[in-house]
Write a protein that holds these residues in place. Structure first.
Motif, short mmCIF file in Angstrom:
data_model
loop_
_atom_site.label_atom_id
_atom_site.label_comp_id
_atom_site.label_asym_id
_atom_site.label_seq_id
_atom_site.Cartn_x
_atom_site.Cartn_y
_atom_site.Cartn_z
N HIS B 8 0.83 -1.21 0.00
CA HIS B 8 0.00 0.00 0.00
C HIS B 8 0.86 1.26 0.00
O HIS B 8 1.09 1.84 1.06
CB HIS B 8 -0.90 0.00 1.24
N SER B 10 2.03 5.08 -0.16
CA SER B 10 1.30 6.27 0.27
C SER B 10 1.60 7.48 -0.62
O SER B 10 1.05 8.55 -0.40
CB SER B 10 1.65 6.59 1.73
N SER B 11 2.48 7.31 -1.61
CA SER B 11 2.75 8.43 -2.52
C SER B 11 2.97 7.89 -3.93
O SER B 11 3.24 6.70 -4.12
CB SER B 11 4.00 9.19 -2.08
N ALA B 54 -4.44 4.49 -1.42
CA ALA B 54 -4.08 5.71 -0.71
C ALA B 54 -3.90 6.89 -1.66
O ALA B 54 -3.89 8.04 -1.24
CB ALA B 54 -2.80 5.49 0.10
#
Lengths: 161, 289
Positions: B8, B10-11, B54
């Motif tokens: 996952h 996040s950016s 995300a």
């Protein structure tokens, strides 16, 4: 620990729960572990609607949803609709209109009807058919299902006014 | 299905880094409706899925551009495109087509980026976006670039998406003055994958067709622009005779393929009919203001 197994926490029909899940299992498999069998994997391809689950209030096909990805989300299954002890307006309308025979597809139709009536309180027949086109009833109770959606809509509007 | 890891990021930078390894078993995963079918059938067995959840919030935009065009983020769901007033106003053909694309549940989770990246010629969105003159916006280790939707597909499930690249969105030029339509034919059941899908966009100026784009999907191995059919339209009157000439040119030009939903020859005849019908529908739909 096997990195493909992960602990997830989510809300299931209003209850906070958690589970250790393998990466490959889908949402229907996950619900079985909680003894919920209202969502059923039938076609397994997102076409038939028998595995419909509301995730954060949005209808999805459980068979195409990886279980690990519901971490942190809120799930509603057909079992959550009468959690108060009384059937939902939609469920009662399906019974009153005889909108099922074997009942296998009914949880999906009921959840999709809830979702439809949330966005469109008074759908016409064309809109109902369009919206439910992705739900299959092999007993072909379609005329009764459409009537049940209309009846549920009428009753919900009567309650809210 | 075998087990795999789900990561996952996040950016964007982290996601691009995770995808840059050149590993065939690593895939970006968002709505997952297409990949799940490939995984369940055993056609694709990933070792690692890069879940873009995300990144979705910042990439779900649907907005009008300063020049009157449209910008749609890769993570916009098909349902949000269908419901978008901006889309309904500036590219109504997209919103209309959504109503007959898969079903509500699939549209709730399937995303524009995935619909472009998948590369299955049976998908409805690529021919429409190509006919509207759309460009795929891409982001990769070497920075950002664009690619016209019409030339994004190189073969069955094959695209110009490079290793380690992600689709960030799609940009459409201003549609004012253009008339567009998408019509598909399903030969087995109404909700089946299309056997042929035709998207057209045309501009009529002073009673003559000034410009036209015709795209065919499903019947061909990959999304294909039918340039000789377009040429048959140019400067003609927008009437049945001109449309019939373009339909004949399309049938001559398109390399249709056999499949379980019909033979190549059958699809060629379907294409002849559907090019004619789609052009007539585009004319009826009227020009975008």
């Amino acid at each position: 620990m096997d990195p493909s197994i992960r602990k997830i926490a989510f809300t299931l029909n209003g209850q906070k729960v958690s589970a250790q899940v393998e990466s490959h299992i889908n949402l229907v498999d996950l619900l079985r572990r909680f003894n919920l069998d209202g969502a059923r994997e039938s076609c397994g391809q997102g076409l038939c609607g028998c595995c419909t689950v509301l995730v954060d209030g949005v209808a999805v096909s459980g068979c195409l949803t990886l279980a690990q990805l519901v971490d942190g989300k809120s799930l509603t299954t057909v079992e959550g609709l009468d959690a108060s002890g009384a059937l939902s307006v939609v469920q009662q309308a399906f019974i009153d209109e005889g909108a099922f025979q074997c009942g296998f597809c009914t949880p999906g139709f009921v959840l999709m009807t809830h979702q439809l009536l949330e966005t469109n309180a008074d759908p016409d027949e064309h809109e109902i058919r369009d919206y439910l086109a992705g739900n299959l009833c092999r007993c072909a109770a379609y005329p009764e299902i459409i009537r049940a959606v209309k009846t549920a809509g009428d009753r919900m509007r009567a309650i809210s006014t | 299905m075998r087990n795999f890891d789900i990561v996952h990021p996040s950016s964007w930078a982290e996601a691009l880094g995770l995808l840059s390894g050149g590993d065939e078993g690593t895939r970006a995963f968002s709505g997952g409706t297409a990949l799940m079918l490939m995984m369940k059938s055993g056609f694709y067995a990933p070792t690692r899925l890069i879940h873009l959840g995300a990144l979705e919030a910042r990439c779900s935009f649907i907005e009008a551009t300063a020049d009157g065009g449209l910008l749609i983020g890769a993570a916009a769901t098909l349902s949000s495109v269908e419901a978008s007033p901006v889309v309904q106003r500036s590219a109504p053909v997209i919103a209309q087509a959504m109503k007959k694309l898969a079903n509500v549940r699939v549209r709730n989770v399937a995303r524009v980026g995935g619909a472009l990246a998948h590369g299955d010629p049976h998908m409805d969105l690529p021919p429409i976006l190509a006919a509207l003159g759309g460009e795929v916006l891409l982001c990769g280790p070497d920075g950002e670039r664009t690619c016209p939707v019409e030339s994004f597909y190189t073969g069955y499930l094959e695209t110009r998406l490079s290793q380690g690249e992600l689709i960030t969105g799609v940009r459409l030029p201003p549609q004012a003055g253009w008339r567009s339509a998408y019509v598909k034919c399903t030969t087995r059941a109404a909700d089946d994958w299309p056997t042929v899908g035709v998207a057209v966009s045309l501009r009529v100026v002073s009673g003559a067709i000034a410009d036209a784009r015709i795209m065919v999907g499903a019947a061909t191995e990959r999304l294909t622009r039918l340039t000789s059919a377009e040429a048959a339209l140019r400067l003609g009157a927008p009437d049945a005779a001109t449309f019939a000439r373009a339909a004949d040119a399309a049938a001559q030009e398109a390399v249709t393929v056999d499949s379980a939903s019909g033979s190549a020859g059958y699809k060629t005849e379907l294409l002849r009919v559907y090019v004619r019908r789609t052009l007539a529908e585009a004319l009826l739909n009227g020009a975008v203001q």
